[in-house]
Design an enzyme around this catalytic site. Structure first.
Site, mmCIF file in Angstrom:
data_model
loop_
_atom_site.group_PDB
_atom_site.id
_atom_site.type_symbol
_atom_site.label_atom_id
_atom_site.label_comp_id
_atom_site.label_asym_id
_atom_site.label_seq_id
_atom_site.Cartn_x
_atom_site.Cartn_y
_atom_site.Cartn_z
ATOM 1 N N ASP A 179 0.817 -1.232 0.000
ATOM 2 C CA ASP A 179 0.000 0.000 0.000
ATOM 3 C C ASP A 179 0.842 1.270 0.000
ATOM 4 O OD1 ASP A 179 -2.159 -1.663 0.204
ATOM 5 O OD2 ASP A 179 -2.453 -1.368 2.356
HETATM 6 P P1 NAP Z 1 0.839 -3.953 3.119
HETATM 7 O O1 NAP Z 1 0.230 -2.985 2.191
HETATM 8 O O2 NAP Z 1 -0.021 -4.526 4.178
HETATM 9 O O3 NAP Z 1 1.434 -5.129 2.195
HETATM 10 C C1 NAP Z 1 2.260 -6.088 2.708
HETATM 11 C C2 NAP Z 1 2.606 -7.044 1.575
HETATM 12 O O4 NAP Z 1 3.580 -7.940 2.102
HETATM 13 C C3 NAP Z 1 1.441 -7.885 1.127
HETATM 14 O O5 NAP Z 1 0.952 -7.430 -0.127
HETATM 15 C C4 NAP Z 1 2.006 -9.306 1.045
HETATM 16 O O6 NAP Z 1 1.877 -9.811 -0.276
HETATM 17 C C5 NAP Z 1 3.468 -9.129 1.391
HETATM 18 N N1 NAP Z 1 3.977 -10.211 2.234
HETATM 19 C C6 NAP Z 1 3.386 -10.786 3.302
HETATM 20 N N2 NAP Z 1 4.153 -11.766 3.783
HETATM 21 C C7 NAP Z 1 5.265 -11.808 3.023
HETATM 22 C C8 NAP Z 1 6.433 -12.599 3.021
HETATM 23 N N3 NAP Z 1 6.610 -13.582 3.912
HETATM 24 N N4 NAP Z 1 7.377 -12.355 2.098
HETATM 25 C C9 NAP Z 1 7.193 -11.384 1.162
HETATM 26 N N5 NAP Z 1 6.110 -10.596 1.114
HETATM 27 C C10 NAP Z 1 5.157 -10.815 2.033
HETATM 28 O O7 NAP Z 1 2.119 -3.383 3.843
HETATM 29 P P2 NAP Z 1 2.785 -1.930 3.817
HETATM 30 O O8 NAP Z 1 3.079 -1.505 2.423
HETATM 31 O O9 NAP Z 1 3.875 -1.998 4.823
HETATM 32 O O10 NAP Z 1 1.637 -0.970 4.308
HETATM 33 C C11 NAP Z 1 1.161 -0.981 5.629
HETATM 34 C C12 NAP Z 1 -0.340 -0.909 5.622
HETATM 35 O O11 NAP Z 1 -0.794 -1.145 6.963
HETATM 36 C C13 NAP Z 1 -0.862 0.436 5.186
HETATM 37 O O12 NAP Z 1 -2.058 0.289 4.474
HETATM 38 C C14 NAP Z 1 -1.123 1.133 6.522
HETATM 39 O O13 NAP Z 1 -2.102 2.137 6.423
HETATM 40 C C15 NAP Z 1 -1.590 -0.034 7.367
HETATM 41 N N6 NAP Z 1 -1.416 0.183 8.830
HETATM 42 C C16 NAP Z 1 -0.209 0.517 9.323
HETATM 43 C C17 NAP Z 1 -0.049 0.760 10.672
HETATM 44 C C18 NAP Z 1 1.279 1.182 11.262
HETATM 45 O O14 NAP Z 1 1.283 1.731 12.349
HETATM 46 N N7 NAP Z 1 2.383 0.928 10.589
HETATM 47 C C19 NAP Z 1 -1.133 0.610 11.536
HETATM 48 C C20 NAP Z 1 -2.359 0.224 10.997
HETATM 49 C C21 NAP Z 1 -2.484 0.014 9.630
HETATM 50 P P3 NAP Z 1 1.902 -11.395 -0.539
HETATM 51 O O15 NAP Z 1 0.837 -11.976 0.304
HETATM 52 O O16 NAP Z 1 1.655 -11.510 -2.002
HETATM 53 O O17 NAP Z 1 3.264 -11.886 -0.176
#
Ligand code: NAP
Length: 462
Positions: free
Chosen positions: A385
């Site tokens: 994301d």
């Molecule tokens: P993300 O959008 O949740 O995407 C994570 C990606 O990691 C997934 O598409 C997944 O794809 C991949 N993944 C999972 N396990 C894996 C593995 N073992 N090896 C390789 N890839 C793997 O993560 P992000 O880009 O870090 O974004 C964070 C999201 O969380 C944002 O939408 C944010 O708003 C939200 N959020 C963050 C917080 C905070 O405090 N940081 C709090 C609440 C919400 P595959 O399944 O295809 O591997």
């Protein structure tokens, strides 16, 4: 007299240390100092409190100390880094329960002699304390997978929840006017406990870190109210610091996700996965470790973009090896840190620090974004994301307006993830369909290891 003087001095010193601690915790280079100073402040606060002349029995304090340590020590030692959000939720639950219980005992100890002001702050303490207790336990359960993490919503839910809270507040107000009606006090406590559970039911597991920051703020306010009730200045200061920092953190997190508080608390986010839609029809360019290694070999600047997948795969140590290798070969390697990458604030900083990546290589989003057009490779490791260009232009996207890392502007984009599955927001990522994007399908740790093998193999062979 000397004891009273000692208490005041230790409380003032503790309050100063708490403020310094928060200041130093806000940067990775000073964070360790922040933790130490915070611990010292807490030690001073406890020692100061232990010489209080109103202490009745040290035996019970010792029992509490042993019990608390028996729970706290294993929690600190055995809880893995990826479980920090639920660990924090559990700590809040204990802190809030303590505040609620102190408020309850103060009420029953002094029923009949309570002023309206004391009764008001006691009520606030008890409502916030008990709702934070059950709310934090629920947050812990959702993150730990003990209760279903998806949001559970039904029609009229917000009306039911808010009516319950209004009833608890209404009874508390009645008690302020008639403090002697002690038979009503358990209703305030019970309704607050119930409200805490119901508050968390409609919130999805992935939103829990934001909610935990908010619960942290409630626990702080409850402690500040307790300070007023007990006439304890340090509790007022520490509670206010806790309350305001928790609140500021949740505001920062909401802003970084471009979501409002109401959307997080009442939005039922994550309830229905947004359809990936036409995604299946479009084609992506998959690549092998050999092809990716060849491009990395020729690169002079690489920006690594870590995300939640790196945390899941625990790939940070392999990423460190890759960083070492590329740096030794003269490649300029930097890490782009998005404020909400992963699932808790500072998630990526913590993991990369654990792997001993130098702090000055970790660059915040605003600073790194202008560098992407000059970068040879943007190496996205398990981030999704926070790299989705739709956030910039697609008004229909749930993440529209969220600031993102401009990885699509790099000369080559490599994305390590296991499949085409979406991330937290449940939406497809147009980054994957760009001509200059290479999809490196596999687990982040395994793929980083394969890249290492290729890179070292190429070097040995050359
Ligand atoms: P993300 O959008 O949740 O995407 C994570 C990606 O990691 C997934 O598409 C997944 O794809 C991949 N993944 C999972 N396990 C894996 C593995 N073992 N090896 C390789 N890839 C793997 O993560 P992000 O880009 O870090 O974004 C964070 C999201 O969380 C944002 O939408 C944010 O708003 C939200 N959020 C963050 C917080 C905070 O405090 N940081 C709090 C609440 C919400 P595959 O399944 O295809 O591997």
């Amino acid at each position: 007299m000397i004891a009273a003087y000692f208490i005041q001095v230790s409380y003032i010193a503790a309050a100063g240390l708490f403020i310094l601690s928060l200041r130093w915790l806000s940067h990775p280079t000073t964070a360790r100092r922040g933790v130490r100073v915070g611990e010292l402040g807490m030690l001073l606060a406890i020692v100061g409190t232990l010489v209080h002349r109103e202490i009745v029995s040290y035996q019970w304090i010792l029992v509490g100390f042993v019990l608390g340590s028996a729970i706290g020590l294993p929690l600190a030692v055995f809880m893995p880094m990826t479980h920090v959000p639920q660990r924090t939720a559990l700590s809040h639950a204990f802190g809030a329960l303590a505040a609620g219980l102190v408020g309850t005992s103060e009420y029953y100890l002094h029923t009949g002699q309570l002023t309206a002001f004391t009764m008001a702050v006691l009520s606030l303490e008890v409502i916030l304390g008990y709702m934070t207790f059950t709310g934090s336990l629920m947050a812990f359960g959702k993150l730990q997978g003990l209760v279903p993490s998806r949001p559970i919503v039904y029609k009229g839910q917000n009306v039911v929840n808010l009516s319950l809270l209004a009833l608890a507040v209404g009874i508390a107000v009645y008690l302020v006017v008639n403090p002697g009606r002690s038979e009503l006090f358990p209703a305030v406590a019970g309704l607050s406990l119930l409200f805490g559970v119901l508050l968390i039911v409609p919130i999805g597991g992935a939103d829990m870190p934001t909610v935990i920051a908010l619960l942290n703020s409630y626990a702080g306010l409850s402690a500040a109210a307790m300070g007023f009730a007990l006439d304890n200045n340090l509790l007022i200061v520490a509670g206010a610091l806790d309350g305001s920092s928790g609140f500021i953190l949740s505001v920062i997190m909401c802003r970084a996700m471009n979501r409002s508080f109401t959307n997080v608390l009442f939005g039922g986010f994550g309830q229905v996965q947004v359809a990936v839609g036409a995604a299946e029809q479009r084609s992506v360019r998959g690549a092998t470790p050999e092809e990716a290694a060849a491009i990395l070999e020729a690169a002079s600047s690489v920006i690594v973009v870590p995300g939640y997948g790196m945390a899941v795969a625990q790939a940070q140590h392999k990423v460190r090896e890759l960083y070492d290798l590329l740096t030794r070969r003269g490649v300029d390697v930097k890490f782009a840190i998005h404020p909400v990458a992963g699932r808790m604030p500072g998630h990526m900083n913590v993991l990369l620090a654990e792997a001993d990546i130098p702090y000055d290589r970790l660059i915040e989003m605003e600073e790194i974004n202008p560098e992407f057009p000059r970068a040879d490779v943007a190496l996205v490791i398990g981030a999704n994301d926070v790299t989705n260009p739709a956030a910039r232009h697609d008004k229909t996207s749930p993440i529209y307006g969220m600031p993102i890392l401009d990885v699509d502007k790099a000369r080559t984009v490599m994305v390590i993830k296991r499949s085409m599955s979406p991330g937290f927001a449940g939406i497809d990522n147009e980054l994957y369909y760009m001509d200059r994007t290479m999809m490196l399908f596999g687990d982040a740790k395994v793929f980083a290891g394969e890249l290492m093998k290729e890179l070292t193999g190429t070097r040995v062979g050359s």
